[in-house]
Scaffold this active site. Structure first.
Site, PDB file in Angstrom:
ATOM      1  CG  ASP A  12      -2.030   1.007   1.123  1.00 18.76           C
ATOM      2  OD1 ASP A  12      -2.414   1.368  -0.008  1.00 18.76           O
ATOM      3  OD2 ASP A  12      -2.521   1.461   2.174  1.00 18.76           O
ATOM      4  CG  HIS A  29      -0.525   2.416  -9.262  1.00 20.25           C
ATOM      5  ND1 HIS A  29      -0.724   1.860  -8.022  1.00 20.25           N
ATOM      6  CD2 HIS A  29      -1.611   3.204  -9.490  1.00 20.25           C
ATOM      7  CE1 HIS A  29      -1.881   2.285  -7.522  1.00 20.25           C
ATOM      8  NE2 HIS A  29      -2.433   3.101  -8.388  1.00 20.25           N
ATOM      9  CG  LEU A 122       9.392 -17.114  -4.636  1.00 21.06           C
ATOM     10  CD1 LEU A 122       9.124 -17.171  -3.133  1.00 21.06           C
ATOM     11  CD2 LEU A 122       9.983 -15.751  -4.992  1.00 21.06           C
TER      12      LEU A 122
HETATM   13  C1  IPE Z   1      -5.342  -2.745  -0.168  1.00 20.29           C
HETATM   14  O1  IPE Z   1      -5.017  -1.408  -0.330  1.00 20.29           O
HETATM   15  C2  IPE Z   1      -5.341  -3.444  -1.478  1.00 20.29           C
HETATM   16  C3  IPE Z   1      -4.046  -3.580  -2.127  1.00 20.29           C
HETATM   17  C4  IPE Z   1      -2.892  -3.249  -1.658  1.00 20.29           C
HETATM   18  C5  IPE Z   1      -4.122  -4.204  -3.402  1.00 20.29           C
HETATM   19  P1  IPE Z   1      -6.125  -0.293  -0.457  1.00 20.29           P
HETATM   20  O2  IPE Z   1      -5.420   1.007  -0.512  1.00 20.29           O
HETATM   21  O3  IPE Z   1      -7.050  -0.594  -1.563  1.00 20.29           O
HETATM   22  O4  IPE Z   1      -6.917  -0.438   0.905  1.00 20.29           O
HETATM   23  P2  IPE Z   1      -7.897   0.578   1.616  1.00 20.29           P
HETATM   24  O5  IPE Z   1      -8.939   0.943   0.622  1.00 20.29           O
HETATM   25  O6  IPE Z   1      -7.085   1.763   1.997  1.00 20.29           O
HETATM   26  O7  IPE Z   1      -8.407  -0.160   2.796  1.00 20.29           O
HETATM   27  C1  IPE Z   2      -1.820   0.134  -3.261  1.00 23.45           C
HETATM   28  O1  IPE Z   2      -1.504   1.471  -3.319  1.00 23.45           O
HETATM   29  C2  IPE Z   2      -1.856  -0.483  -4.617  1.00 23.45           C
HETATM   30  C3  IPE Z   2      -3.189  -0.837  -5.082  1.00 23.45           C
HETATM   31  C4  IPE Z   2      -4.293  -0.819  -4.383  1.00 23.45           C
HETATM   32  C5  IPE Z   2      -3.248  -1.279  -6.442  1.00 23.45           C
HETATM   33  P1  IPE Z   2      -2.662   2.539  -3.306  1.00 23.45           P
HETATM   34  O2  IPE Z   2      -3.022   2.850  -4.716  1.00 23.45           O
HETATM   35  O3  IPE Z   2      -3.773   2.131  -2.434  1.00 23.45           O
HETATM   36  O4  IPE Z   2      -1.904   3.781  -2.685  1.00 23.45           O
HETATM   37  P2  IPE Z   2      -2.503   4.835  -1.671  1.00 23.45           P
HETATM   38  O5  IPE Z   2      -2.928   4.086  -0.450  1.00 23.45           O
HETATM   39  O6  IPE Z   2      -3.649   5.494  -2.353  1.00 23.45           O
HETATM   40  O7  IPE Z   2      -1.363   5.751  -1.410  1.00 23.45           O
HETATM   41 MG    MG Z   3      -4.156   2.445  -0.430  1.00 26.14          MG
END
Ligand code: IPE
Ligand code: IPE
Ligand code: MG
Length: 224
Positions: A12, A29, A122
């Site tokens: 995240d 990303h 792995l």
């Molecule tokens: C969780 O992250 C999902 C992934 C890392 C793929 P999110 O950023 O989507 O989670 P929330 O919405 O903050 O809980």
């Molecule tokens: C997690 O990073 C990756 C995915 C959910 C694909 P986020 O896109 O949720 O990044 P933040 O939390 O908005 O910074």
């Molecule tokens: Mg996020």
């Protein structure tokens, strides 16, 4: 020292990193993918057999279409460019979640899984359109359908992670302390590490620090 077989990661913080550094969530990303490469290498170096990466949740469909499309394009290019090398490194790729993407991406995912299915160094479990609640509902429905008895063993049998040991470590980067519908059953006894750094800033040394800490934790499993 605790044995370490399986690390699961909620990757995240990409969006925030991208906005802060490049004024674009999508750039975050892309940067996050470099961290994926580093962590795969480091997982192999540490001789860990399973790495589960949360890449897209069942809830992430709520995001703007532009971001969703970018994410899947990134994944598509990653598979096209990197699967041969992953295969050469004896890495097995498994998708958990429901593959309901474009025909092209579904095909690419199936091909990548098939190509690497016999590899043994792995196993990378990529969680895509994955949600723990829907996984559990699916398991209960199957138990019903097959008239199985409900037990820990039968539930495990119908989970998408049926052949995978439960994670020893769960890491969530991005300074947020929640599970976001990830592996709720499987992490019953995982050691959980919430990491302040955003995923693109997460480095090998951060990962190794967690591994080192994990190895010395006293895992009680209810005992003393
Ligand atoms: C969780 O992250 C999902 C992934 C890392 C793929 P999110 O950023 O989507 O989670 P929330 O919405 O903050 O809980
Ligand atoms: C997690 O990073 C990756 C995915 C959910 C694909 P986020 O896109 O949720 O990044 P933040 O939390 O908005 O910074
Ligand atoms: Mg996020």
């Amino acid at each position: 020292m605790n044995p370490l077989n399986h690390v699961a990661i909620i990757m995240d913080g990409n969006g925030r990193w991208g906005l802060k550094n490049k004024n674009s969530r999508n750039a975050g990303h892309k940067a996050g993918l470099n961290t994926v490469e580093k962590i795969i290498k480091e997982t192999i170096r540490n001789n860990i057999k399973f790495l589960t990466l949360y890449a897209f949740s069942t809830e992430n469909w709520k995001r703007p279409k532009k971001e969703i499309n970018y994410l899947f394009k990134l994944l598509e290019n990653f598979l096209i460019n990197r699967i041969e090398d992953l295969h050469k490194q004896n890495i097995k790729l498994k998708i958990i979640g429901v593959k309901n993407f474009s025909l092209r991406l579904n095909k690419l995912l199936n091909q990548s899984e098939k190509k690497t299915s016999k590899n043994s160094k792995l196993q990378i479990n990529l969680a895509l359109n994955y949600g723990s609640k829907s996984e559990l509902i699916g398991a209960f429905k199957n138990i019903n359908k097959n008239k199985d008895k409900i037990s820990e063993k039968s539930i495990k049998k119908y989970l998408q992670t049926k052949d995978i040991p439960d994670p020893d470590i769960l890491i969530r980067t991005g300074n947020t302390k929640r599970l976001s519908n990830f592996l709720l059953w499987q992490i019953a006894y995982s050691e959980i590490f919430f990491e302040k750094k955003l995923w693109p800033d997460f480095k090998e040394k951060d990962y190794n620090k967690i591994i080192k800490k994990f190895k010395n934790i006293k895992r009680n499993y209810g005992n003393i």
